[in-house]
Design a protein around this motif. Structure first.
Motif, mmCIF file in Angstrom:
data_model
loop_
_atom_site.group_PDB
_atom_site.id
_atom_site.type_symbol
_atom_site.label_atom_id
_atom_site.label_comp_id
_atom_site.label_asym_id
_atom_site.label_seq_id
_atom_site.Cartn_x
_atom_site.Cartn_y
_atom_site.Cartn_z
ATOM 1 N N LYS A 1 1.495 8.185 -25.428
ATOM 2 C CA LYS A 1 2.450 8.383 -24.338
ATOM 3 C C LYS A 1 1.997 9.503 -23.413
ATOM 4 N N ALA A 2 1.402 10.539 -23.951
ATOM 5 C CA ALA A 2 0.943 11.667 -23.144
ATOM 6 C C ALA A 2 -0.207 11.256 -22.229
ATOM 7 N N GLN A 3 -0.938 10.215 -22.592
ATOM 8 C CA GLN A 3 -2.080 9.781 -21.798
ATOM 9 C C GLN A 3 -1.682 8.860 -20.649
ATOM 10 N N ILE A 4 -0.467 8.358 -20.668
ATOM 11 C CA ILE A 4 -0.005 7.478 -19.607
ATOM 12 C C ILE A 4 0.330 8.337 -18.399
ATOM 13 N N GLY A 5 -0.154 7.952 -17.247
ATOM 14 C CA GLY A 5 0.089 8.728 -16.042
ATOM 15 C C GLY A 5 0.369 7.817 -14.863
ATOM 16 N N THR A 6 0.287 8.391 -13.717
ATOM 17 C CA THR A 6 0.524 7.661 -12.477
ATOM 18 C C THR A 6 -0.776 7.581 -11.697
ATOM 19 N N ILE A 7 -1.033 6.421 -11.157
ATOM 20 C CA ILE A 7 -2.200 6.224 -10.309
ATOM 21 C C ILE A 7 -1.691 6.056 -8.881
ATOM 22 N N ASP A 8 -2.140 6.933 -8.008
ATOM 23 C CA ASP A 8 -1.727 6.875 -6.608
ATOM 24 C C ASP A 8 -2.632 5.895 -5.868
ATOM 25 N N ILE A 9 -2.065 4.788 -5.416
ATOM 26 C CA ILE A 9 -2.844 3.783 -4.698
ATOM 27 C C ILE A 9 -2.458 3.734 -3.216
ATOM 28 N N THR A 10 -1.892 4.830 -2.724
ATOM 29 C CA THR A 10 -1.515 4.894 -1.324
ATOM 30 C C THR A 10 -2.779 4.783 -0.475
ATOM 31 N N PRO A 11 -2.808 3.816 0.448
ATOM 32 C CA PRO A 11 -4.011 3.691 1.272
ATOM 33 C C PRO A 11 -4.089 4.814 2.306
ATOM 34 N N THR A 12 -5.295 5.115 2.740
ATOM 35 C CA THR A 12 -5.464 6.108 3.796
ATOM 36 C C THR A 12 -5.236 5.430 5.144
ATOM 37 N N TRP A 13 -4.953 6.232 6.158
ATOM 38 C CA TRP A 13 -4.803 5.670 7.501
ATOM 39 C C TRP A 13 -6.106 5.053 7.969
ATOM 40 N N LYS B 1 3.932 -7.128 15.910
ATOM 41 C CA LYS B 1 4.953 -6.106 16.161
ATOM 42 C C LYS B 1 4.902 -5.031 15.075
ATOM 43 N N ALA B 2 4.766 -5.440 13.825
ATOM 44 C CA ALA B 2 4.697 -4.489 12.707
ATOM 45 C C ALA B 2 3.451 -3.606 12.833
ATOM 46 N N ALA B 3 2.324 -4.190 13.227
ATOM 47 C CA ALA B 3 1.091 -3.425 13.391
ATOM 48 C C ALA B 3 1.252 -2.391 14.504
ATOM 49 N N LEU B 4 1.830 -2.789 15.626
ATOM 50 C CA LEU B 4 2.048 -1.862 16.736
ATOM 51 C C LEU B 4 2.991 -0.733 16.338
ATOM 52 N N GLU B 5 4.052 -1.072 15.622
ATOM 53 C CA GLU B 5 5.018 -0.057 15.186
ATOM 54 C C GLU B 5 4.368 0.939 14.225
ATOM 55 N N GLU B 6 3.536 0.450 13.326
ATOM 56 C CA GLU B 6 2.884 1.341 12.366
ATOM 57 C C GLU B 6 1.862 2.237 13.066
ATOM 58 N N LEU C 1 2.907 10.944 13.832
ATOM 59 C CA LEU C 1 2.636 11.881 12.742
ATOM 60 C C LEU C 1 1.386 12.706 13.016
ATOM 61 N N ALA C 2 0.377 12.095 13.603
ATOM 62 C CA ALA C 2 -0.836 12.838 13.950
ATOM 63 C C ALA C 2 -0.521 13.907 14.994
#
Length: 66
Positions: free
Chosen positions: A6-18, A40-45, A52-53
């Motif tokens: 259980k102590a070895q289980i962790g979280t893997i951050d897979i957040t993509p970079t910009w 539209k979603a691409a333009l909004e993002e 943010l930049a």
């Protein structure tokens, strides 16, 4: 499962970079067959990323003059 296992289980951050997602958004915008919703979603993002930049640059300027 033992306590050690259980102590070895962790979280893997897979957040993509910009930089990593930028080609995807550009590809959607360059594709004339892309769905309107996807474009539209691409333009909004991209607008959100730009905002943010700008906030980051403003913060850096503020800290440099402090």
């Amino acid at each position: 499962m033992s306590v050690n296992e259980k102590a070895q289980i962790g979280t893997i951050d897979i957040t993509p970079t910009w930089a990593g997602v930028l080609p995807i958004y550009l590809g959607v915008l360059e594709n004339p067959n892309a769905a309107v919703v996807a474009r539209k979603a691409a333009l909004e993002e991209l607008a959100r990323m730009a905002k943010l930049a700008d906030l980051y640059v403003a913060q850096q300027k503020s800290e440099a003059t402090a």
